[in-house]
Design a protein around this motif. Structure first.
Motif, PDB file in Angstrom:
ATOM      1  N   ASN A 165       0.852  -1.253  -0.095  1.00 11.39           N
ATOM      2  CA  ASN A 165       0.061  -0.025   0.027  1.00 11.39           C
ATOM      3  C   ASN A 165       1.096   1.307  -0.101  1.00 11.39           C
ATOM      4  N   LYS A 166       1.807   1.368   0.772  1.00 12.48           N
ATOM      5  CA  LYS A 166       2.653   2.677   0.904  1.00 12.48           C
ATOM      6  C   LYS A 166       3.649   2.572  -0.658  1.00 12.48           C
ATOM      7  N   TRP A 167       3.857   1.344  -1.074  1.00 10.37           N
ATOM      8  CA  TRP A 167       4.461   1.729  -2.309  1.00 10.37           C
ATOM      9  C   TRP A 167       3.473   1.972  -3.519  1.00 10.37           C
ATOM     10  N   LEU A 168       2.249   1.769  -3.274  1.00 13.70           N
ATOM     11  CA  LEU A 168       1.151   2.262  -4.384  1.00 13.70           C
ATOM     12  C   LEU A 168       0.821   3.672  -4.250  1.00 13.70           C
ATOM     13  N   VAL A 169       0.732   4.109  -2.732  1.00 11.90           N
ATOM     14  CA  VAL A 169       0.688   5.574  -2.616  1.00 11.90           C
ATOM     15  C   VAL A 169       1.692   6.462  -3.393  1.00 11.90           C
ATOM     16  N   ASN A 170       3.011   5.712  -3.238  1.00 10.55           N
ATOM     17  CA  ASN A 170       4.185   6.801  -3.717  1.00 10.55           C
ATOM     18  C   ASN A 170       4.171   6.509  -5.340  1.00 10.55           C
ATOM     19  N   ASN A 171       3.702   5.605  -5.875  1.00  7.44           N
ATOM     20  CA  ASN A 171       3.921   5.297  -7.374  1.00  7.44           C
ATOM     21  C   ASN A 171       2.770   5.188  -8.209  1.00  7.44           C
ATOM     22  N   SER A 172       1.701   5.094  -7.856  1.00  5.69           N
ATOM     23  CA  SER A 172       0.376   4.794  -8.748  1.00  5.69           C
ATOM     24  C   SER A 172      -0.043   5.825  -9.650  1.00  5.69           C
ATOM     25  N   ILE A 173       0.085   6.996  -9.283  1.00  5.60           N
ATOM     26  CA  ILE A 173      -0.540   8.037 -10.064  1.00  5.60           C
ATOM     27  C   ILE A 173       0.578   8.256 -11.155  1.00  5.60           C
ATOM     28  N   LEU A 174       1.936   8.197 -11.045  1.00  4.75           N
ATOM     29  CA  LEU A 174       2.909   8.141 -12.064  1.00  4.75           C
ATOM     30  C   LEU A 174       2.763   6.974 -12.907  1.00  4.75           C
ATOM     31  N   LEU A 175       2.562   5.704 -12.409  1.00  3.98           N
ATOM     32  CA  LEU A 175       2.343   4.546 -13.310  1.00  3.98           C
ATOM     33  C   LEU A 175       0.830   4.907 -14.045  1.00  3.98           C
ATOM     34  N   LEU A 176      -0.051   5.369 -13.740  1.00  2.00           N
ATOM     35  CA  LEU A 176      -1.241   5.804 -14.305  1.00  2.00           C
ATOM     36  C   LEU A 176      -0.963   6.710 -15.459  1.00  2.00           C
ATOM     37  N   ARG A 177      -0.095   7.679 -15.101  1.00  2.00           N
ATOM     38  CA  ARG A 177       0.152   8.765 -16.203  1.00  2.00           C
ATOM     39  C   ARG A 177       0.920   7.998 -17.161  1.00  2.00           C
ATOM     40  N   ILE A 178       1.952   7.398 -17.095  1.00  2.64           N
ATOM     41  CA  ILE A 178       2.756   6.672 -17.917  1.00  2.64           C
ATOM     42  C   ILE A 178       1.788   5.783 -18.640  1.00  2.64           C
ATOM     43  N   SER A 179       1.010   4.931 -18.216  1.00  2.00           N
ATOM     44  CA  SER A 179       0.187   4.093 -18.915  1.00  2.00           C
ATOM     45  C   SER A 179      -0.939   4.680 -20.133  1.00  2.00           C
ATOM     46  N   MET A 180      -1.134   5.872 -19.426  1.00  2.00           N
ATOM     47  CA  MET A 180      -2.251   6.561 -20.219  1.00  2.00           C
ATOM     48  C   MET A 180      -1.549   7.181 -21.381  1.00  2.00           C
ATOM     49  N   GLY A 181      -0.124   7.805 -21.174  1.00  2.00           N
ATOM     50  CA  GLY A 181       0.382   8.101 -22.189  1.00  2.00           C
ATOM     51  C   GLY A 181       0.956   7.096 -23.410  1.00  2.00           C
ATOM     52  N   LEU A 182       1.041   5.976 -22.926  1.00  4.71           N
ATOM     53  CA  LEU A 182       1.680   4.943 -23.614  1.00  4.71           C
ATOM     54  C   LEU A 182       0.175   4.482 -24.469  1.00  4.71           C
ATOM     55  N   VAL A 183      -0.974   4.447 -23.897  1.00  3.19           N
ATOM     56  CA  VAL A 183      -2.093   4.024 -24.498  1.00  3.19           C
ATOM     57  C   VAL A 183      -2.191   5.077 -25.773  1.00  3.19           C
ATOM     58  N   PHE A 184      -2.437   6.482 -25.386  1.00  7.50           N
ATOM     59  CA  PHE A 184      -2.710   7.247 -26.266  1.00  7.50           C
ATOM     60  C   PHE A 184      -1.701   7.519 -27.440  1.00  7.50           C
ATOM     61  N   LEU A 185      -0.453   7.483 -27.160  1.00  6.27           N
ATOM     62  CA  LEU A 185       0.702   7.522 -28.288  1.00  6.27           C
ATOM     63  C   LEU A 185       0.481   6.314 -28.995  1.00  6.27           C
ATOM     64  N   GLY A 186       0.154   5.285 -28.499  1.00  4.82           N
ATOM     65  CA  GLY A 186       0.152   3.906 -29.291  1.00  4.82           C
ATOM     66  C   GLY A 186      -1.029   3.882 -30.149  1.00  4.82           C
ATOM     67  N   PHE A 187      -2.295   4.336 -29.573  1.00  3.90           N
ATOM     68  CA  PHE A 187      -3.408   4.288 -30.498  1.00  3.90           C
ATOM     69  C   PHE A 187      -3.488   5.365 -31.642  1.00  3.90           C
ATOM     70  N   GLY A 188      -2.873   6.494 -30.859  1.00  3.69           N
ATOM     71  CA  GLY A 188      -2.591   7.526 -31.975  1.00  3.69           C
ATOM     72  C   GLY A 188      -1.807   7.356 -33.460  1.00  3.69           C
ATOM     73  N   ILE A 189      -0.556   6.633 -32.848  1.00  2.00           N
ATOM     74  CA  ILE A 189       0.302   6.126 -33.914  1.00  2.00           C
ATOM     75  C   ILE A 189      -0.641   5.364 -34.921  1.00  2.00           C
ATOM     76  N   LEU A 190      -1.469   4.422 -34.447  1.00  2.00           N
ATOM     77  CA  LEU A 190      -1.885   3.415 -35.540  1.00  2.00           C
ATOM     78  C   LEU A 190      -2.852   4.268 -36.420  1.00  2.00           C
ATOM     79  N   LYS A 191      -3.430   5.393 -35.866  1.00  2.00           N
ATOM     80  CA  LYS A 191      -4.448   6.169 -36.677  1.00  2.00           C
ATOM     81  C   LYS A 191      -3.691   6.874 -37.869  1.00  2.00           C
ATOM     82  N   PHE A 192      -2.410   7.026 -37.850  1.00  2.00           N
ATOM     83  CA  PHE A 192      -1.787   7.560 -38.969  1.00  2.00           C
ATOM     84  C   PHE A 192      -1.854   6.835 -40.166  1.00  2.00           C
ATOM     85  N   PHE A 193      -2.050   5.547 -40.185  1.00  2.00           N
ATOM     86  CA  PHE A 193      -2.030   4.658 -41.104  1.00  2.00           C
ATOM     87  C   PHE A 193      -3.244   4.118 -41.589  1.00  2.00           C
ATOM     88  N   ILE A 194      -3.603   4.538 -42.916  1.00  2.00           N
ATOM     89  CA  ILE A 194      -4.969   3.975 -43.349  1.00  2.00           C
ATOM     90  C   ILE A 194      -5.121   2.439 -43.065  1.00  2.00           C
TER      91      ILE A 194
END
Length: 184
Positions: free
Chosen positions: A19-48
């Motif tokens: 729980n202590k580890w999650l308090v210290n790291n979960s928002i950073l991991l959430l932000r990075i995960s969302m960044g990867l999801v948006f970047l990944g799905f965004g790149i797919l959309k460039f290709f027909i």
């Protein structure tokens, strides 16, 4: 019985440490995960023909932009928007801008549920198509974006460790609100 109590005590300490580890790291991991999801799905959309939601996203963007972006240009617009959001979230730079762009993008991403309701919920039971399910799951991205937005001024989760034993009797864990408005 003593062995069982000892094992529970060890698990309780492990649970508290996690729980202590999650308090210290979960928002950073959430932000990075969302960044990867948006970047990944965004790149797919460039290709027909690569994005499974291409047709629906193109039509929706054309409608929402009143035809300013149509055809593949609509997909380039959405792809660029998603990549910018992804980069903001991944780097943490311009995060406030990224969250606002996410809000705009989510309005666009959810709008087919209203614009194309009959197409997305066909049949006698109005069960959602795969595309509708793809859109509905964006509710989670909205909630995650709200959590990230809550931290853009430096807010953090505060750990108030409790043993598992003490929290088992409660229906929900205590939520501590200590909000002090700071004047500008």
């Amino acid at each position: 019985m003593k062995i069982l109590i000892n094992l529970f005590g060890r698990f309780d300490r492990l649970d508290t440490s996690i729980n202590k580890w999650l308090v210290n790291n979960s928002i950073l991991l959430l932000r990075i995960s969302m960044g990867l999801v948006f970047l990944g799905f965004g790149i797919l959309k460039f290709f027909i023909g690569v994005s499974p939601i291409e047709s629906l996203a193109t039509r929706t963007t054309t409608v929402l932009t009143l035809g300013v972006f149509a055809g593949h240009n609509a997909m380039i617009f959405v792809a660029s928007l998603e990549c910018v959001i992804g980069l903001c979230f991944l780097t943490g730079m311009f995060l406030r801008v990224g969250v606002w762009l996410l809000a705009v993008q989510m309005i666009g991403a959810m709008s087919p549920l209203l614009i194309y309701t009959g197409e997305l919920f066909p049949g006698p039971m109005h069960a959602p198509t795969l595309a509708a399910q793809y859109i509905i799951k964006d509710i989670i991205l909205i909630a995650a974006g709200m959590v990230i937005a809550s931290t853009w001024t430096g807010a953090k989760i505060v750990a108030r460790p409790q043993t598992m034993r003490s929290s088992l009797k409660k229906r929900i864990p205590n939520v501590y609100k200590n909000l002090k408005m700071v004047p500008d």
